[in-house]
Design a protein around this motif. Structure first.
Motif, PDB file in Angstrom:
ATOM      1  N   LYS A   1     -28.262  25.703  13.243  1.00 47.27           N
ATOM      2  CA  LYS A   1     -29.333  26.519  13.819  1.00 47.27           C
ATOM      3  C   LYS A   1     -30.674  25.790  13.756  1.00 47.27           C
ATOM      4  N   LEU A   2     -30.893  25.045  12.689  1.00 47.80           N
ATOM      5  CA  LEU A   2     -32.148  24.304  12.564  1.00 47.80           C
ATOM      6  C   LEU A   2     -32.266  23.215  13.628  1.00 47.80           C
ATOM      7  N   LYS A   3     -31.155  22.746  14.121  1.00 47.05           N
ATOM      8  CA  LYS A   3     -31.176  21.754  15.191  1.00 47.05           C
ATOM      9  C   LYS A   3     -31.448  22.405  16.547  1.00 47.05           C
ATOM     10  N   GLU A   4     -31.084  23.671  16.664  1.00 46.48           N
ATOM     11  CA  GLU A   4     -31.156  24.358  17.952  1.00 46.48           C
ATOM     12  C   GLU A   4     -32.477  25.096  18.176  1.00 46.48           C
ATOM     13  N   ARG A   5     -33.116  25.555  17.107  1.00 46.91           N
ATOM     14  CA  ARG A   5     -34.307  26.375  17.258  1.00 46.91           C
ATOM     15  C   ARG A   5     -35.398  25.921  16.297  1.00 46.91           C
ATOM     16  N   GLU A   6     -36.611  26.380  16.567  1.00 45.58           N
ATOM     17  CA  GLU A   6     -37.751  26.042  15.719  1.00 45.58           C
ATOM     18  C   GLU A   6     -38.059  27.215  14.795  1.00 45.58           C
ATOM     19  N   TYR A   7     -38.189  26.924  13.508  1.00 47.88           N
ATOM     20  CA  TYR A   7     -38.486  27.946  12.502  1.00 47.88           C
ATOM     21  C   TYR A   7     -39.719  27.547  11.694  1.00 47.88           C
ATOM     22  N   GLN A   8     -40.337  28.553  11.075  1.00 46.11           N
ATOM     23  CA  GLN A   8     -41.491  28.287  10.215  1.00 46.11           C
ATOM     24  C   GLN A   8     -41.133  28.372   8.728  1.00 46.11           C
ATOM     25  N   LEU A   9     -39.918  28.851   8.430  1.00 51.21           N
ATOM     26  CA  LEU A   9     -39.509  29.016   7.035  1.00 51.21           C
ATOM     27  C   LEU A   9     -37.998  29.154   6.957  1.00 51.21           C
ATOM     28  N   VAL A  10     -37.423  28.630   5.870  1.00 48.88           N
ATOM     29  CA  VAL A  10     -35.997  28.815   5.589  1.00 48.88           C
ATOM     30  C   VAL A  10     -35.859  29.567   4.273  1.00 48.88           C
ATOM     31  N   ILE A  11     -35.028  30.616   4.280  1.00 54.34           N
ATOM     32  CA  ILE A  11     -34.673  31.340   3.062  1.00 54.34           C
ATOM     33  C   ILE A  11     -33.229  30.969   2.744  1.00 54.34           C
ATOM     34  N   LEU A  12     -33.003  30.444   1.557  1.00 54.86           N
ATOM     35  CA  LEU A  12     -31.716  29.812   1.258  1.00 54.86           C
ATOM     36  C   LEU A  12     -31.160  30.304  -0.075  1.00 54.86           C
TER      37      LEU A  12
END
Length: 230
Positions: free
Chosen positions: A40-51
């Protein structure tokens, strides 16, 4: 609208967080494995990851390491209650913040908003990029990047904020409490693992010899000081 990616195998929790962050005009996508998250990180732009740390297959630490190879996005990790080893390991590997399960949803949202704000904040003056230059190190405040003899690279939010705070106070001894309250914007509770982990990461990235740091020096029993001689 800001967008976050939740990577956690607890589907109900993911759905709850997704609904909750909408109150702050934040969209959320979620997936339940590390491999799905990386895709998903390759496909879309995010401002934060919750892991989440505990996931089947590729766990949170492995996923964190893969993310950090490609991105300086802020990462908030979920750890189990009283699992200090996981907190330290995550911070050393590149996490910006952590929250223990179970947690208060209002606190989670506050941390999400704070991390996104700090990540997307630009410091500009008259439209001109601000830079701090030292011997062998340049800090670009607007672009949140640093330049060393190894090239130009971005730092994760907490690393950059801590470095910038120390550099702006060059020569001044800063207590751990001062650093924590400035960088984390929270009350200091005498837990130095966050600060120590980030200082260690910074030294590995910026120093020729991390064991004998040129920039951020340790003042035993007090805190740290950005070397006034550089």
């Amino acid at each position: 609208m800001n967008k976050v990616l939740i990577i956690d195998d607890d589907k109900e929790l993911c759905a709850l967080i997704k609904r909750s962050v909408l109150s702050e005009d934040i969209e959320a996508d979620f997936c339940n494995t590390g491999k799905e998250g990386l895709q998903k990180l390759k496909e879309r732009e995010y401002q934060l990851v919750i892991l989440d740390v505990m996931m089947p297959g590729m766990d949170g630490f492995e996923t964190l390491e893969e993310i950090r190879k490609e991105s300086s996005l802020p990462i908030l990790m979920f750890t189990s209650k009283n699992d200090s080893a996981s907190k330290v390991r995550g911070l050393r590997a590149g996490a910006d913040d952590y929250l223990t399960k179970p947690f208060d949803m209002d606190e989670l949202i506050a941390r999400i908003v704070s991390l996104i704000r700090r990540y997307t904040r630009f410091n500009q003056q008259d439209g001109i990029s601000q830079q701090l230059e030292f011997d062998g190190l340049k800090i670009d405040i607007e672009n949140r990047s640093v330049t060393t003899e190894n090239g130009i690279f971005e730092l994760p939010p907490k690393e950059f904020d801590l470095l910038l705070y120390c550099a702006k106070n060059q020569g001044k001894i800063l207590t751990k409490q001062q650093i924590y309250e400035e960088v984390w914007r929270e009350e200091y509770f005498y837990d130095d693992s966050n600060i120590m982990a980030i200082i260690s990461r910074l030294r590995k990235k910026l120093e020729i010899n991390p064991g004998s740091p040129k920039y951020i020096q340790t003042i035993k029993g007090i805190g740290y000081r950005f070397n006034k001689e550089v």
